[in-house]
Design an enzyme around this catalytic site. Structure first.
Site, mmCIF file in Angstrom:
data_model
loop_
_atom_site.group_PDB
_atom_site.id
_atom_site.type_symbol
_atom_site.label_atom_id
_atom_site.label_comp_id
_atom_site.label_asym_id
_atom_site.label_seq_id
_atom_site.Cartn_x
_atom_site.Cartn_y
_atom_site.Cartn_z
ATOM 1 N N ASN A 53 0.405 -2.195 8.546
ATOM 2 C CA ASN A 53 -0.815 -1.202 8.850
ATOM 3 C C ASN A 53 -0.834 -0.930 10.284
ATOM 4 O O ASN A 53 -1.144 0.114 10.686
ATOM 5 C CB ASN A 53 -1.896 -1.918 8.352
ATOM 6 C CG ASN A 53 -2.070 -1.699 6.739
ATOM 7 O OD1 ASN A 53 -1.614 -0.994 6.128
ATOM 8 N ND2 ASN A 53 -2.891 -2.686 6.270
ATOM 9 N N ASP B 176 -5.477 2.933 1.638
ATOM 10 C CA ASP B 176 -4.034 3.817 1.461
ATOM 11 C C ASP B 176 -3.383 3.088 -0.028
ATOM 12 O O ASP B 176 -2.323 2.810 0.044
ATOM 13 C CB ASP B 176 -3.100 3.829 2.612
ATOM 14 C CG ASP B 176 -2.635 2.268 2.684
ATOM 15 O OD1 ASP B 176 -1.649 2.209 3.540
ATOM 16 O OD2 ASP B 176 -3.241 1.454 2.107
ATOM 17 N N HIS C 250 -2.598 -8.776 -0.370
ATOM 18 C CA HIS C 250 -3.048 -8.438 1.005
ATOM 19 C C HIS C 250 -4.424 -7.995 1.062
ATOM 20 O O HIS C 250 -5.433 -8.818 1.438
ATOM 21 C CB HIS C 250 -2.248 -7.536 1.778
ATOM 22 C CG HIS C 250 -0.858 -7.851 1.936
ATOM 23 N ND1 HIS C 250 -0.123 -8.980 2.856
ATOM 24 C CD2 HIS C 250 0.235 -7.217 1.196
ATOM 25 C CE1 HIS C 250 1.108 -8.904 2.383
ATOM 26 N NE2 HIS C 250 1.293 -7.943 1.402
HETATM 27 O O1 RIB Z 1 1.230 -5.206 5.316
HETATM 28 C C1 RIB Z 1 0.470 -5.145 4.220
HETATM 29 C C2 RIB Z 1 -0.488 -3.957 4.169
HETATM 30 O O2 RIB Z 1 0.396 -2.540 4.301
HETATM 31 C C3 RIB Z 1 -1.285 -3.697 2.967
HETATM 32 O O3 RIB Z 1 -2.581 -3.053 3.469
HETATM 33 C C4 RIB Z 1 -0.647 -2.792 2.032
HETATM 34 O O4 RIB Z 1 -1.223 -2.121 1.336
HETATM 35 C C5 RIB Z 1 0.070 -2.053 2.887
HETATM 36 O O5 RIB Z 1 -0.918 -0.820 3.334
HETATM 37 CA CA CA Z 2 -3.121 -0.902 2.024
#
Ligand code: RIB
Ligand code: CA
Length: 314
Positions: free
Chosen positions: A166, A10, A239
């Site tokens: 996520n 995303d 991340h």
């Molecule tokens: O919490 C971090 C995640 O949430 C990463 O994948 C960032 O891109 C958002 O999607």
């Molecule tokens: Ca992400």
């Protein structure tokens, strides 16, 4: 032989770096990019995937848009973190890479069915597409080598005190994935917060002196301002590339086996990943959970991949 992977993402500042790492490192073969609603709407995350492929020179990798909302609850986007576009900061040229008309779930199923060997799925977003894939096409589970995801946490969240974004966006989808029986590796906030884009990292990127490296510095600079403003971080954690790094070289991301449960009912804890490393709950081990990152080797792989891609376009 490179490990065949599909990234479900995303984009997203950190998703962008994950895509570049996957495209620029010879240890993995990026078969497809699928997008989902999360950081922003699926229209915006798909446009951003097209933008990244354009500036990074990623060609011949199909991009397919997926689900526009979570399985059950309404969509929550992270415009406070990633901005209105979902990838605020750099000015991107008009994308020259189009998305394919196939839905992400159907593209993943087709590749899993046709590819000569099992494929690793690397979700770096809410797990809506992955849950739908496993539900719509249960036969494809046997064609998935493993799922190495960025999501969850062994200790606290970043969207609620308990839940990581996520998983919080689509907890039911995460529950489907962790109950699926497919080998799952969870790269949660506890390990991704070790992947800090420090001033030293930005200086190494600047020294590459390519247009792509400059775009990466702009992405990380925007991300740094967000993390400073919202959480008081001196440097932003990148991340999503941690999940890709785990596939590239498992030694970079040390894991332990554990049982992981997704909380669906807690008034204050919905979306939490309850990681039981000591079998307190007498539940079956269903995941590898990442605990430690070799950040020096991680950044070496990330910066080298960006250099490889940027030098091709120079
Ligand atoms: O919490 C971090 C995640 O949430 C990463 O994948 C960032 O891109 C958002 O999607
Ligand atoms: Ca992400």
């Amino acid at each position: 032989m490179p490990v065949p992977i599909i990234i479900d993402c995303d984009p997203g500042h950190d998703d962008a770096i994950a895509l570049m790492l996957a495209a620029g490192d010879p240890a993995v073969e990026l078969l497809a990019i699928t997008t989902v609603a999360g950081n922003q709407t699926v229209e915006k995350t798909t446009l951003n995937a097209r933008r990244i492929c354009t500036v990074a020179g990623i060609t011949g990798v199909p991009i397919a848009a997926g689900c526009a909302r979570p399985l059950v609850q309404p969509l929550l986007v992270a415009d406070d973190v990633h901005g209105t576009s979902g990838m605020d900061g750099p000015q991107f040229p008009e994308p020259t890479v189009d998305a394919v008309p196939e839905h992400a779930v159907d593209l993943m199923h087709r590749i899993l069915t046709e590819h000569p060997e099992p494929v690793t799925l690397v979700p770096t977003a809410p797990l809506t597409n992955i849950a739908l894939l496993l539900t719509r096409y249960p036969d494809c589970a046997a064609r998935i080598r493993e799922i190495v995801l960025m999501g969850g946490s062994t200790k606290g969240g970043n969207r609620t005190p308990a839940a990581e974004f996520n998983v919080y966006v689509d907890p039911e989808a995460a529950d489907v994935v962790f109950r699926s029986g497919v080998p799952v590796t969870m790269c949660g906030l506890n390990v991704t917060h070790q992947a800090l884009a420090t001033p030293g990292v930005l200086a190494r990127l600047e020294s590459l002196d390519t247009e792509l490296a400059r775009i990466c510095v702009q992405l990380m600079t925007y991300f740094a301002a967000t993390y400073r403003r919202l959480w008081g971080f001196a440097s932003p954690p990148l991340h999503d590339p941690v999940a890709v790094a785990r596939v590239i070289d498992p030694a970079i991301v040390q894991c332990v086996d554990a049982s992981v449960a997704v909380e669906l009912r807690g008034q204050y804890t919905r979306g939490a990943t309850v990681v039981d490393m000591h079998q307190y709950l007498d539940r079956p081990v269903n995941a590898r959970v990442a605990l430690a990152l070799d950040s020096e080797r991680f950044w070496d792989r990330v910066i080298t991949a960006i250099d490889v891609l940027g030098s091709r376009r120079a």
